[in-house]
Every structure is written in C-alpha cells, then in structure tokens.
Scaffold this motif. Sequence first.
Motif, short mmCIF file in Angstrom:
data_model
loop_
_atom_site.label_atom_id
_atom_site.label_comp_id
_atom_site.label_asym_id
_atom_site.label_seq_id
_atom_site.Cartn_x
_atom_site.Cartn_y
_atom_site.Cartn_z
N SER B 6 0.83 -1.20 0.00
CA SER B 6 0.00 0.00 0.00
C SER B 6 0.87 1.25 0.00
O SER B 6 2.04 1.22 0.38
CB SER B 6 -0.92 0.00 1.22
N LYS B 23 -4.63 0.86 -1.60
CA LYS B 23 -4.52 -0.25 -0.64
C LYS B 23 -3.65 -1.34 -1.24
O LYS B 23 -3.61 -1.51 -2.46
CB LYS B 23 -5.91 -0.84 -0.38
N ALA B 24 -3.00 -2.10 -0.37
CA ALA B 24 -2.20 -3.23 -0.85
C ALA B 24 -3.07 -4.15 -1.69
O ALA B 24 -4.24 -4.37 -1.37
CB ALA B 24 -1.62 -3.99 0.33
N GLU B 107 -4.62 1.58 -9.28
CA GLU B 107 -3.74 0.46 -8.92
C GLU B 107 -2.70 0.25 -10.01
O GLU B 107 -1.51 0.07 -9.74
CB GLU B 107 -4.57 -0.82 -8.73
N SER B 236 -3.82 -7.87 5.30
CA SER B 236 -3.29 -6.51 5.37
C SER B 236 -1.92 -6.57 6.03
O SER B 236 -1.76 -7.05 7.15
CB SER B 236 -4.24 -5.60 6.16
#
Lengths: 213, 240
Positions: B6, B23-24, B107, B236
């Motif tokens: 992320s 976000k990752a 992304e 996460s």
Amino acid sequence: MKSAPYPLLFALALGFAACQQEEHSCCVKPNTTANRTTTAAAQPVGALTDMSLYNLSSSWSNQNGEDLKLEKLQGKTQLVAMIYTSCGYACPRTVADLKVLENRLSKYSSDELGIVLVTMDPARDTPAVLKDFAASNSLSPDRWTLLTSTPDNIQELAALLNVKYKNDLKGNISHSNIITLLNAQGEIVHQQEGLGTDPAETVKAVEGLRINL
Amino acid sequence: MATIKSGTFVPLYGADKAPVPVKAFLLDTYPVTNAEFLAFVKQNPQWQKSKVKRLFADQNYLRHWASDESIGADAAKISNSPIVNVSWFAAKAYCECQGKRLPSVNEWEYAALASESKADATNDERFYQRSLEWYSQPNPQYLPPVQKSFRNYYGVYGMIGLVWEWTSDYNSAMLVDDARSTGSSDQQQFCGSGASNASNVKNYVAFMRYAFRSSLKANYTVANLGFRCAQSSKVSVAQK
C-alpha cells in the motif's frame, strides 16, 4: 496465475489457496446471456439481438425495491440517463432535460415510452432514496424507472452507455451527461450529449422508431 | 501474483495534487497470454470468436487467431506472448473466472511507477527516458513472450514496453469537480491544455496512457491492448 507462482514472503497462503482453487474451474457466472435463467415472472420474449444492452445479465433494484434484470425494460422505447441524487448541478439539469423530452413526446403512452434513471452512487442512493427523489421531482412511476445495483454492474452499464464517471476524494462524481435512446430491443439508436441540449434530434429519433403507428 | 504494497501516489488528474491512497493488492506477475486465453475460451464457448456478442466485443476480437479454438500457424511464436485484440468485457470475464478482477486505473498506474530497483521511480530521469523510448517504438510483428519483458521492483513483468492494458475503470473521467462539459471528456483529455492540469507535467508517458484509455469503448479490441488480473489483498500487511 502462472505455472511458477512468484514466491512471496508474506503469509499469502489464503490468497493463493483461493486462486489455485479457482484456477482450473470453469467460469460459473459468465456475464453473457449464455446461461440466462428466466424467472417465472418474466415475460417470454424473443431472442435478444447481438447489440441489445439487455444482454447484460446483472441484477438491479428499482425504486420500489423490486429486483429485476434489464431485459424487463424490453418491449418499449426507453430514454436512459445516469445521475445521482445528491448531485448539485448537472443531474437536476439532466432530469429537466428528460422532462422536456417527456413533454415533447407526450403522445406516446407509458406503455410505449419509458424513462430510466440509473444512479452512479449506489452507496447513498438506495431504492428508498430513489423513490423519494422520484416523488419530489414528480416523476410518474408509470413512466419512470429508477435503478440501482452494485458498483461493478453500474460501471459495466456506464461503459455501454459511454458514460464516463469518476468519484473524487470529496464525494463528488464527475461524469459526462448523456441521454441514451434505446429501441424496444434495447439497442442504442441515438445519444443526446450535454445539458440543455435542443431535444429536437432526440424527438426525431424517437419518432423515427414509429412506435405507435 | 505479486504483492503491491500500500502507499499513495499523485495521479495525473486532480487540481489539488492530493496524493491518492492505494490499498495493498495482488497483481498478476505477467500479462495474460494467448495460451491462457485459449484455455479460457475452450471452457467458456460464449467468448469464442464466432460466438461472442458484438455488444461485448467488436468485429476484430481475436482477429489474430485462426479459429475459435486455435491460434493457428503462429501458435509456436505467440503462445506465451500477451493476448491482444480482446475487449474490456472479455478481459473482465477472464479475471472473474479466476476469482480475480481487473486492476483499477489507480492500482495499475501506482504499480507502473516502479523501475527495476525502486517502487517509485517518478523522479528517475533514466527510467522515464526509457519509458518514453519504449512507447515510441512501433509494435513488433510478433510480441515477445511475457517472460522476456521488463521486470520491475515488485517482480511484475511487462508493465511498460510490452502492450497497453485494460483497467476496470478505464472509463472514469478525468474531470474535476462538477462536470459542466458536454458529453465526452475528450477535450480535457486530448487538448494540450489538459496536460497543464497534469500533476507532473514530466510524466508524459502516463498522460499517453490516460489519453489512450479515454478513447476506448468497452467492446473495442486493439492489436496492442491486453490485460492482466488483480486481486484485493486478503492480508493486510502491517508496515511500520
């Protein structure tokens, strides 16, 4: 996934397991009509043409909270636009433009011509919110269908309607303003771009369909 | 798949130059190949050349293949090369079948900032120059195998220099605030003044990608446009 998965340092076992299981499984939910199941309630209709938007098999909810497939819109001419109810500037104009068209096309009954509003903001525009919006804008429920679905399904329909939209970080949605005319088969026959556009061409396009001779 | 950690980046659009959080997520190591796409259409006949609906793919869909279930004479040369001539719908269906999805523009652009050695090579003149050179070369008759492409910091191959790639929200507008323009946002996208709104004027390569995306429609197929799939990260990763 490739034959030699890249070794990861993180504990991605979960993710990998999920991928590996899916990898060789046949697709169970193609987004075409190949496996369309018609509900008992659906009217039997002819096969959809190749360019009909009603080939989308996604599920939608209308302002009454009823679930439906887009093919339920089949059988009459439809004017379609994308809006969101908390939109301050463009969407009221789009609705106003659609009402101008509705007036100009009043010779067509609601069995012949429908108007569809699709929300771009499913998080806030629940069926109940859409119902209130319809009431406060005096949109006759016979004529107007307001629809919401998942973000993915909305994005897919937007792609087909050539509507570009983007959520910015402030909660605004930038979007292009296009009113699309679909014939009874659900094919795009005309698009009116912009706000406050002269409706003459769209009116002519609807009349060209010769729907109530 | 490779994990893309992320972070934030400043995309090309937006007047306020606000960094956008990403976000990752997981991203396919390679773009999807001809061989892989062939396996997919064999299992999902509705995506074969002769059977696909025009709504979902235009008439050039898979035009470089001999038939519904055969690449043809070039199979030996291009089996491991990126699949091209596929529509957004076909790409999306392929990814969904694998329990994945297409990456979003943010992304994809975020992952594409990486050079061989840095996650963010935005300010690396040499990397930028190389990207420009890649984009200015015409396509070879046969695209190289995906394994023979540029490998970046994340271990992801071919983000630059191989083919253009579909993204889930390729049809997101680049406008800011309330859209007052009529219809399409092409003016903002293609007009030279549009570039002055870009957060990093130097980043002409990204600008080309945004402009290209904005010219696409969902059933278009293009001879140098392929795709790869992504997945939201289920884990996460705590990074201090």
